[in-house]
Design an enzyme around this catalytic site. Sequence first.
Site, short mmCIF file in Angstrom:
data_model
loop_
_atom_site.label_atom_id
_atom_site.label_comp_id
_atom_site.label_asym_id
_atom_site.label_seq_id
_atom_site.Cartn_x
_atom_site.Cartn_y
_atom_site.Cartn_z
N ASP A 1 -28.92 -35.54 -22.43
CA ASP A 1 -29.75 -35.28 -23.61
C ASP A 1 -30.97 -36.19 -23.64
OD1 ASP A 1 -28.10 -33.26 -24.47
OD2 ASP A 1 -27.12 -34.43 -26.06
N ARG B 1 -22.27 -53.93 -2.06
CA ARG B 1 -21.39 -52.81 -2.42
C ARG B 1 -21.43 -51.74 -1.33
NH1 ARG B 1 -23.11 -48.17 -6.73
NH2 ARG B 1 -21.17 -46.97 -6.69
N PRO C 1 -25.28 -47.91 -13.53
CA PRO C 1 -24.19 -48.86 -13.28
C PRO C 1 -23.93 -49.12 -11.80
CG PRO C 1 -23.33 -46.72 -13.89
CD PRO C 1 -24.81 -46.67 -14.13
N ASN C 2 -23.62 -50.37 -11.53
CA ASN C 2 -23.22 -50.87 -10.21
C ASN C 2 -24.37 -50.99 -9.21
OD1 ASN C 2 -20.38 -51.06 -10.87
ND2 ASN C 2 -20.38 -48.83 -10.89
N ARG D 1 -18.58 -36.07 -7.18
CA ARG D 1 -20.01 -36.39 -7.07
C ARG D 1 -20.87 -35.14 -6.87
NH1 ARG D 1 -19.78 -42.06 -6.45
NH2 ARG D 1 -17.94 -42.70 -5.30
N HIS E 1 -30.93 -40.45 -5.51
CA HIS E 1 -29.69 -41.07 -5.04
C HIS E 1 -29.91 -41.63 -3.65
CE1 HIS E 1 -27.55 -39.38 -8.45
NE2 HIS E 1 -28.21 -38.26 -8.20
N ALA F 1 -23.01 -43.39 -11.35
CA ALA F 1 -21.91 -42.50 -11.70
C ALA F 1 -22.13 -41.75 -13.01
CB ALA F 1 -20.60 -43.29 -11.76
N ASN G 1 -32.09 -43.40 -10.97
CA ASN G 1 -30.79 -43.34 -10.28
C ASN G 1 -29.75 -43.74 -11.32
OD1 ASN G 1 -28.49 -43.46 -8.79
ND2 ASN G 1 -29.37 -44.64 -7.10
N ARG H 1 -20.14 -36.12 -0.30
CA ARG H 1 -19.11 -37.10 -0.61
C ARG H 1 -18.00 -36.46 -1.46
NH1 ARG H 1 -21.93 -42.24 -2.87
NH2 ARG H 1 -19.85 -43.10 -2.43
N HIS I 1 -22.80 -37.97 -13.11
CA HIS I 1 -21.79 -36.94 -12.91
C HIS I 1 -21.09 -36.48 -14.20
CE1 HIS I 1 -22.63 -37.94 -8.84
NE2 HIS I 1 -22.08 -39.15 -8.92
N TYR J 1 -24.47 -47.58 1.08
CA TYR J 1 -25.69 -47.87 0.32
C TYR J 1 -26.66 -48.81 1.02
CZ TYR J 1 -22.97 -45.71 -3.40
OH TYR J 1 -22.24 -44.82 -4.15
N SER K 1 -27.39 -42.18 -1.47
CA SER K 1 -26.53 -41.34 -0.62
C SER K 1 -26.76 -39.87 -0.97
CB SER K 1 -25.06 -41.71 -0.87
OG SER K 1 -24.68 -41.37 -2.20
N GLU L 1 -34.81 -37.46 -10.39
CA GLU L 1 -33.46 -37.97 -10.12
C GLU L 1 -33.37 -38.37 -8.66
OE1 GLU L 1 -30.43 -35.01 -10.86
OE2 GLU L 1 -28.89 -36.17 -9.79
C1 DQA Z 1 -25.43 -42.92 -6.28
C2 DQA Z 1 -24.36 -41.87 -6.06
C3 DQA Z 1 -23.35 -41.88 -7.19
O1 DQA Z 1 -22.33 -40.92 -6.96
C4 DQA Z 1 -22.70 -43.24 -7.31
O2 DQA Z 1 -21.82 -43.27 -8.42
C5 DQA Z 1 -23.67 -44.35 -7.35
C6 DQA Z 1 -24.83 -44.30 -6.50
C7 DQA Z 1 -26.39 -43.03 -5.08
O3 DQA Z 1 -27.46 -43.62 -5.25
O4 DQA Z 1 -26.08 -42.56 -3.99
O5 DQA Z 1 -23.46 -45.35 -8.04
O6 DQA Z 1 -26.19 -42.55 -7.42
#
Ligand code: DQA
Length: 144
Positions: free
Chosen positions: A87, A18, A10-11, A114, A103, A77, A74, A110, A80, A23, A105, A101
């Site tokens: 699963d 953003r 998401p996002n 997170r 990220h 959120a 990635n 942070r 978390h 980012y 950031s 996995e």
């Molecule tokens: C993220 C870190 C997450 O905490 C956050 O919710 C994101 C981006 C990152 O790529 O740094 O959406 O996964």
Amino acid sequence: MAHILVLNGPNLGTLGTREPEIYGSATLADLADTLATDAAAGGHTVEVRQTDHEGELLGWLHRAAQERVPVVLNAGAWTHYSYALRDAVQYVTSSGVPVVEVHLSNPHAREEFRHTSVISPVVSGVIAGFGFDSYRLALAQLTR
Ligand code: DQA
């Protein structure tokens, strides 16, 4: 030659606008171009996807396990708190298919919420804090 899936939660479709101070100002399309170039240099292919719908991501992971396609993930959120995601990731890795996995950031530097990743215990490895290079390093690992 390998085919790698790069799955974004998401996002992450809003990359570029953003919180650019966290980012960066490059977009998801820029990320896809960068990874396609890296992959092609080694004779590999990548497919970059993003969704804001958790069930869609779960379905992609199920198929990755069944079709044995390595994944760079990635999960935004969902990382978390989503045990359903955990699963699904466990289904992939316990099938012998790697999931890295990533990220952009460094979540540990942070907010407190997170600092927990419910997927880290079931992935093959974690790379965080290097912007697009987090993905590039994951891709390099999965194609070496
Ligand atoms: C993220 C870190 C997450 O905490 C956050 O919710 C994101 C981006 C990152 O790529 O740094 O959406 O996964």
